[in-house]
Design a protein around this motif. Structure first.
Motif, PDB file in Angstrom:
ATOM      1  N   VAL A 177    -111.460  10.711 -27.059  1.00  8.11           N
ATOM      2  CA  VAL A 177    -110.436  11.577 -26.987  1.00  8.11           C
ATOM      3  C   VAL A 177    -110.111  11.160 -27.794  1.00  8.11           C
ATOM      4  CG1 VAL A 177    -108.524  13.059 -25.633  1.00  8.11           C
ATOM      5  CG2 VAL A 177    -111.016  13.261 -24.434  1.00  8.11           C
ATOM      6  N   VAL A 178    -108.526  11.426 -29.004  1.00  9.97           N
ATOM      7  CA  VAL A 178    -107.989  10.381 -29.396  1.00  9.97           C
ATOM      8  C   VAL A 178    -106.660  11.549 -29.444  1.00  9.97           C
ATOM      9  CG1 VAL A 178    -106.919   9.738 -31.707  1.00  9.97           C
ATOM     10  CG2 VAL A 178    -109.462   8.803 -31.401  1.00  9.97           C
ATOM     11  N   SER A 179    -105.447  11.133 -28.640  1.00  9.74           N
ATOM     12  CA  SER A 179    -104.459  11.997 -28.834  1.00  9.74           C
ATOM     13  C   SER A 179    -102.812  11.147 -29.164  1.00  9.74           C
ATOM     14  CB  SER A 179    -104.347  11.836 -27.222  1.00  9.74           C
ATOM     15  OG  SER A 179    -105.141  12.552 -26.427  1.00  9.74           O
ATOM     16  N   LEU A 180    -102.352  11.373 -29.989  1.00 12.04           N
ATOM     17  CA  LEU A 180    -100.877  11.382 -31.142  1.00 12.04           C
ATOM     18  C   LEU A 180     -99.744  12.365 -30.292  1.00 12.04           C
ATOM     19  CD1 LEU A 180     -99.631  10.116 -33.406  1.00 12.04           C
ATOM     20  CD2 LEU A 180    -100.006  12.583 -34.653  1.00 12.04           C
ATOM     21  N   SER A 181     -99.022  11.301 -30.202  1.00 11.33           N
ATOM     22  CA  SER A 181     -97.858  11.708 -29.725  1.00 11.33           C
ATOM     23  C   SER A 181     -96.930  11.257 -30.099  1.00 11.33           C
ATOM     24  CB  SER A 181     -97.428  11.585 -28.069  1.00 11.33           C
ATOM     25  OG  SER A 181     -96.180  12.120 -27.116  1.00 11.33           O
ATOM     26  N   TRP A 182     -95.109  12.197 -30.424  1.00 12.02           N
ATOM     27  CA  TRP A 182     -94.285  11.950 -31.415  1.00 12.02           C
ATOM     28  C   TRP A 182     -92.909  12.493 -30.735  1.00 12.02           C
ATOM     29  CZ3 TRP A 182     -97.486  15.021 -33.380  1.00 12.02           C
ATOM     30  CH2 TRP A 182     -97.162  15.715 -34.000  1.00 12.02           C
ATOM     31  N   ALA A 183     -91.670  11.855 -30.965  1.00 10.40           N
ATOM     32  CA  ALA A 183     -90.535  12.821 -30.501  1.00 10.40           C
ATOM     33  C   ALA A 183     -89.566  13.359 -31.629  1.00 10.40           C
ATOM     34  CB  ALA A 183     -89.988  11.544 -29.424  1.00 10.40           C
ATOM     35  N   SER A 184     -90.486  13.878 -32.509  1.00  7.83           N
ATOM     36  CA  SER A 184     -89.731  14.506 -33.683  1.00  7.83           C
ATOM     37  C   SER A 184     -90.082  15.560 -34.193  1.00  7.83           C
ATOM     38  CB  SER A 184     -89.204  13.508 -34.557  1.00  7.83           C
ATOM     39  OG  SER A 184     -90.370  13.137 -35.334  1.00  7.83           O
ATOM     40  N   ALA A 185     -89.448  16.420 -34.646  1.00  2.22           N
ATOM     41  CA  ALA A 185     -89.832  17.626 -35.781  1.00  2.22           C
ATOM     42  C   ALA A 185     -91.135  17.205 -36.886  1.00  2.22           C
ATOM     43  CB  ALA A 185     -88.888  18.539 -35.653  1.00  2.22           C
ATOM     44  N   ASP A 186     -90.829  16.626 -37.131  1.00  2.08           N
ATOM     45  CA  ASP A 186     -91.767  15.484 -38.527  1.00  2.08           C
ATOM     46  C   ASP A 186     -93.282  15.795 -38.545  1.00  2.08           C
ATOM     47  OD1 ASP A 186     -89.129  13.757 -39.907  1.00  2.08           O
ATOM     48  OD2 ASP A 186     -89.491  13.174 -38.276  1.00  2.08           O
ATOM     49  N   ASP A 187     -93.822  16.364 -39.446  1.00  2.00           N
ATOM     50  CA  ASP A 187     -94.956  16.809 -39.155  1.00  2.00           C
ATOM     51  C   ASP A 187     -96.205  15.392 -39.655  1.00  2.00           C
ATOM     52  OD1 ASP A 187     -97.482  17.882 -39.593  1.00  2.00           O
ATOM     53  OD2 ASP A 187     -97.070  18.954 -41.340  1.00  2.00           O
ATOM     54  N   LEU A 188     -96.162  14.865 -38.379  1.00  2.00           N
ATOM     55  CA  LEU A 188     -97.693  14.012 -38.461  1.00  2.00           C
ATOM     56  C   LEU A 188     -98.862  14.428 -37.880  1.00  2.00           C
ATOM     57  CD1 LEU A 188     -96.016  10.830 -36.061  1.00  2.00           C
ATOM     58  CD2 LEU A 188     -95.312  10.969 -38.520  1.00  2.00           C
ATOM     59  N   ASP A 189     -99.544  13.822 -38.723  1.00  2.97           N
ATOM     60  CA  ASP A 189    -100.774  14.615 -38.913  1.00  2.97           C
ATOM     61  C   ASP A 189    -101.629  13.047 -38.258  1.00  2.97           C
ATOM     62  OD1 ASP A 189    -100.866  16.759 -39.788  1.00  2.97           O
ATOM     63  OD2 ASP A 189    -100.810  16.398 -41.459  1.00  2.97           O
ATOM     64  N   LEU A 190    -103.095  13.510 -37.117  1.00  2.00           N
ATOM     65  CA  LEU A 190    -103.973  12.354 -36.689  1.00  2.00           C
ATOM     66  C   LEU A 190    -105.111  12.823 -37.660  1.00  2.00           C
ATOM     67  CD1 LEU A 190    -104.738  11.024 -34.571  1.00  2.00           C
ATOM     68  CD2 LEU A 190    -105.395  12.641 -33.577  1.00  2.00           C
ATOM     69  N   HIS A 191    -105.630  11.556 -38.470  1.00  2.00           N
ATOM     70  CA  HIS A 191    -106.563  11.544 -38.613  1.00  2.00           C
ATOM     71  C   HIS A 191    -107.984  10.841 -38.136  1.00  2.00           C
ATOM     72  CE1 HIS A 191    -105.613  13.159 -42.845  1.00  2.00           C
ATOM     73  NE2 HIS A 191    -103.674  12.995 -42.099  1.00  2.00           N
ATOM     74  N   VAL A 192    -109.232  10.796 -38.111  1.00  2.00           N
ATOM     75  CA  VAL A 192    -110.029  10.348 -37.693  1.00  2.00           C
ATOM     76  C   VAL A 192    -111.464  10.321 -38.576  1.00  2.00           C
ATOM     77  CG1 VAL A 192    -112.093  10.191 -35.981  1.00  2.00           C
ATOM     78  CG2 VAL A 192    -109.610  11.018 -35.192  1.00  2.00           C
ATOM     79  N   VAL A 193    -111.734   8.958 -39.127  1.00  2.00           N
ATOM     80  CA  VAL A 193    -112.396   8.745 -39.709  1.00  2.00           C
ATOM     81  C   VAL A 193    -114.146   8.788 -39.565  1.00  2.00           C
ATOM     82  CG1 VAL A 193    -114.167   7.666 -41.726  1.00  2.00           C
ATOM     83  CG2 VAL A 193    -111.342   8.049 -41.790  1.00  2.00           C
ATOM     84  N   LEU A 194    -115.095   9.481 -40.033  1.00  2.27           N
ATOM     85  CA  LEU A 194    -115.969   9.334 -38.819  1.00  2.27           C
ATOM     86  C   LEU A 194    -117.013   8.136 -39.269  1.00  2.27           C
ATOM     87  CD1 LEU A 194    -117.108  12.583 -37.952  1.00  2.27           C
ATOM     88  CD2 LEU A 194    -115.467  10.754 -36.658  1.00  2.27           C
ATOM     89  N   PRO A 195    -118.271   8.102 -38.483  1.00  2.00           N
ATOM     90  CA  PRO A 195    -118.974   7.373 -39.156  1.00  2.00           C
ATOM     91  C   PRO A 195    -119.950   7.522 -40.460  1.00  2.00           C
ATOM     92  CG  PRO A 195    -119.843   6.576 -36.807  1.00  2.00           C
ATOM     93  CD  PRO A 195    -118.356   7.540 -36.425  1.00  2.00           C
ATOM     94  N   GLY A 196    -119.813   7.361 -41.475  1.00  2.00           N
ATOM     95  CA  GLY A 196    -120.787   7.950 -43.000  1.00  2.00           C
ATOM     96  C   GLY A 196    -119.765   8.694 -43.503  1.00  2.00           C
ATOM     97  N   GLY A 197    -118.389   8.594 -42.898  1.00  2.00           N
ATOM     98  CA  GLY A 197    -117.067   8.409 -43.937  1.00  2.00           C
ATOM     99  C   GLY A 197    -116.474   9.919 -43.478  1.00  2.00           C
ATOM    100  N   GLU A 198    -116.825  10.940 -43.226  1.00  3.17           N
ATOM    101  CA  GLU A 198    -116.881  12.478 -42.721  1.00  3.17           C
ATOM    102  C   GLU A 198    -115.200  12.094 -42.078  1.00  3.17           C
ATOM    103  OE1 GLU A 198    -119.086  16.049 -41.940  1.00  3.17           O
ATOM    104  OE2 GLU A 198    -120.149  13.961 -40.351  1.00  3.17           O
ATOM    105  N   GLU A 199    -114.461  12.981 -41.931  1.00  6.14           N
ATOM    106  CA  GLU A 199    -112.953  12.861 -41.583  1.00  6.14           C
ATOM    107  C   GLU A 199    -112.889  14.524 -40.926  1.00  6.14           C
ATOM    108  OE1 GLU A 199    -108.628  12.505 -43.187  1.00  6.14           O
ATOM    109  OE2 GLU A 199    -110.108  10.640 -43.953  1.00  6.14           O
ATOM    110  N   ILE A 200    -112.087  13.440 -39.879  1.00 13.07           N
ATOM    111  CA  ILE A 200    -111.164  15.177 -39.284  1.00 13.07           C
ATOM    112  C   ILE A 200    -110.160  14.770 -39.387  1.00 13.07           C
ATOM    113  CG2 ILE A 200    -111.142  15.922 -36.807  1.00 13.07           C
ATOM    114  CD1 ILE A 200    -113.869  14.821 -35.936  1.00 13.07           C
ATOM    115  N   SER A 201    -109.529  16.647 -39.923  1.00 12.08           N
ATOM    116  CA  SER A 201    -107.820  15.964 -39.551  1.00 12.08           C
ATOM    117  C   SER A 201    -107.726  17.221 -40.171  1.00 12.08           C
ATOM    118  CB  SER A 201    -107.076  14.982 -40.936  1.00 12.08           C
ATOM    119  OG  SER A 201    -107.334  16.085 -42.396  1.00 12.08           O
ATOM    120  N   TYR A 202    -105.852  18.074 -40.355  1.00 16.48           N
ATOM    121  CA  TYR A 202    -105.900  19.144 -40.774  1.00 16.48           C
ATOM    122  C   TYR A 202    -106.563  20.192 -41.543  1.00 16.48           C
ATOM    123  CZ  TYR A 202    -103.491  17.598 -45.072  1.00 16.48           C
ATOM    124  OH  TYR A 202    -102.893  17.556 -45.843  1.00 16.48           O
ATOM    125  N   LYS A 203    -107.158  19.460 -42.690  1.00 13.91           N
ATOM    126  CA  LYS A 203    -108.476  19.222 -43.810  1.00 13.91           C
ATOM    127  C   LYS A 203    -109.197  20.311 -42.843  1.00 13.91           C
ATOM    128  CE  LYS A 203    -106.207  16.652 -47.081  1.00 13.91           C
ATOM    129  NZ  LYS A 203    -106.320  15.505 -47.953  1.00 13.91           N
TER     130      LYS A 203
END
Length: 346
Positions: free
Chosen positions: A69-95
């Motif tokens: 589990v990877v959890s991102l936390s912040w305290a403003s209204a800015d649009d931060l995005d969490l990206h997890v690059v997997l073995p082999g190059g695939e990426e989990i994100s909003y895309k």
């Protein structure tokens, strides 16, 4: 595996790196190993912060019980995005929210607080319910877009009740786009947690130019273990911005050395009028409030993190004190526990 928290010094900046392994009902006691070797102490609020992040993820509909589990936390209204690059190059994100058994199940502040889903303290979460693929993982955070960084509603209400106005310096620090965005990141693999606090995106940067690499590690499913190759520490930019926010807060600027309790608006009015009752309070009523507040904290300290910040500040006021410069709920909880003399192992 034992439980530990280590101080890491990198480039002159201090980062709390929390490492916690939960096994078979063992307690969550912390053992702190300091890099300079001078004894041990409990880091204030570190585990409270990690638990608060997980609680907010669950409240947002996310899953914190996966193998990874990877959890991102912040305290403003800015649009931060969490990206997890997997073995082999695939990426989990909003895309692409799902890949290789992992899923981005919480995505916040796409359009700030004016519309869409954006809590006062937002979170994003990537979870692998089952065994993740073996190999190298890279986790980074991106500031997709700035949004109006107003104070949380409960802090605005508390300030209005106390007659406190936001300073010009604080407005510039919060409302300008020429600022970094502070964030924390919690990584959990087979029950082992690492918490990175006080990181930030670069000042004025968005999209790829704002990327902050937080951690890279190699995961071995057979050993159910991971070995880190890179771990970020707060840059001087992050530390300086945090200090500027604290110093610009009206609560900080109006505080007097050696005095914990703030002057209430009623007391100030009495003083201005020169009335006979200036500065006086009902002793019995004050004692009753203090007794009730102590009972509330001591009887259920584990419930404090679920209360709104306004309620925590009210408890502190009933105890005859305050939390100067505190902007995070974890700080308020720690202050209450300290004042009430509660030695809670979080």
């Amino acid at each position: 595996m034992g439980r530990g928290v280590e101080n890491w010094f990198c480039g002159g900046a201090l980062i709390w790196l929390v490492l916690l392994c939960v096994e078979g009902g063992a307690s969550d006691d912390l053992v702190v190993r300091q890099s300079h070797g001078k004894g041990a102490k409990r880091p204030k609020g570190a585990l409270a912060v990690s638990r608060d992040i997980e609680r907010r993820v669950v409240e947002a509909g996310g899953n914190t019980e996966g193998v990874m589990v990877v959890s991102l936390s912040w305290a403003s209204a800015d649009d931060l995005d969490l990206h997890v690059v997997l073995p082999g190059g695939e990426e989990i994100s909003y895309k692409r929210k799902k890949a290789a058994g992992g899923e981005l199940d919480v995505d916040m502040c796409v359009q700030g607080r004016h519309s869409g889903k954006c809590a006062e303290r937002p979170v994003e979460n990537v979870v692998f319910d089952y065994e993740p693929p073996a190999g190298r993982y890279k986790i980074f955070v991106q500031n997709f877009n700035y949004h109006l960084n107003t104070l949380p509603e409960n802090m605005q209400v508390a300030r209005m009740q106390e007659g406190i106005k936001t300073s010009k310096e604080e407005r510039e620090l919060r409302l300008s786009q020429n600022r970094p965005v502070l964030f924390d990141l919690l990584v959990k693999v087979h029950g082992v947690k690492k918490l990175f606090e006080g990181l930030c995106t670069p000042t004025g940067k968005t999209l790829a130019s704002s990327d902050v690499r937080v951690i890279e590690f190699d995961y071995d499913p057979q050993e159910e273990s991971f070995t880190t190759d890179f771990e970020a520490s707060p840059s001087p930019e992050c530390t300086q911005y945090t200090e500027k926010l604290k110093l610009a807060a009206p609560e900080k600027r109006r505080s007097l050395p050696g005095r914990d309790a703030k002057v209430t608006s009623v007391e100030q009015k009495n003083r201005d009028r020169g009335g006979k009752g200036a500065g006086k309070t009902d002793g019995k009523g004050r004692d009753a409030k203090r007794s009730a507040a102590l009972q509330a904290v001591r009887s259920a300290p584990e419930s404090l993190s679920s209360k709104p910040a306004s309620a925590l500040r009210s408890l502190l006021a009933d105890l005859g004190t305050a939390c100067k410069g505190c902007t995070e709920k974890g700080d308020l909880v720690e202050r209450l526990l300290d004042v009430a003399g509660v030695r809670q192992e979080l």
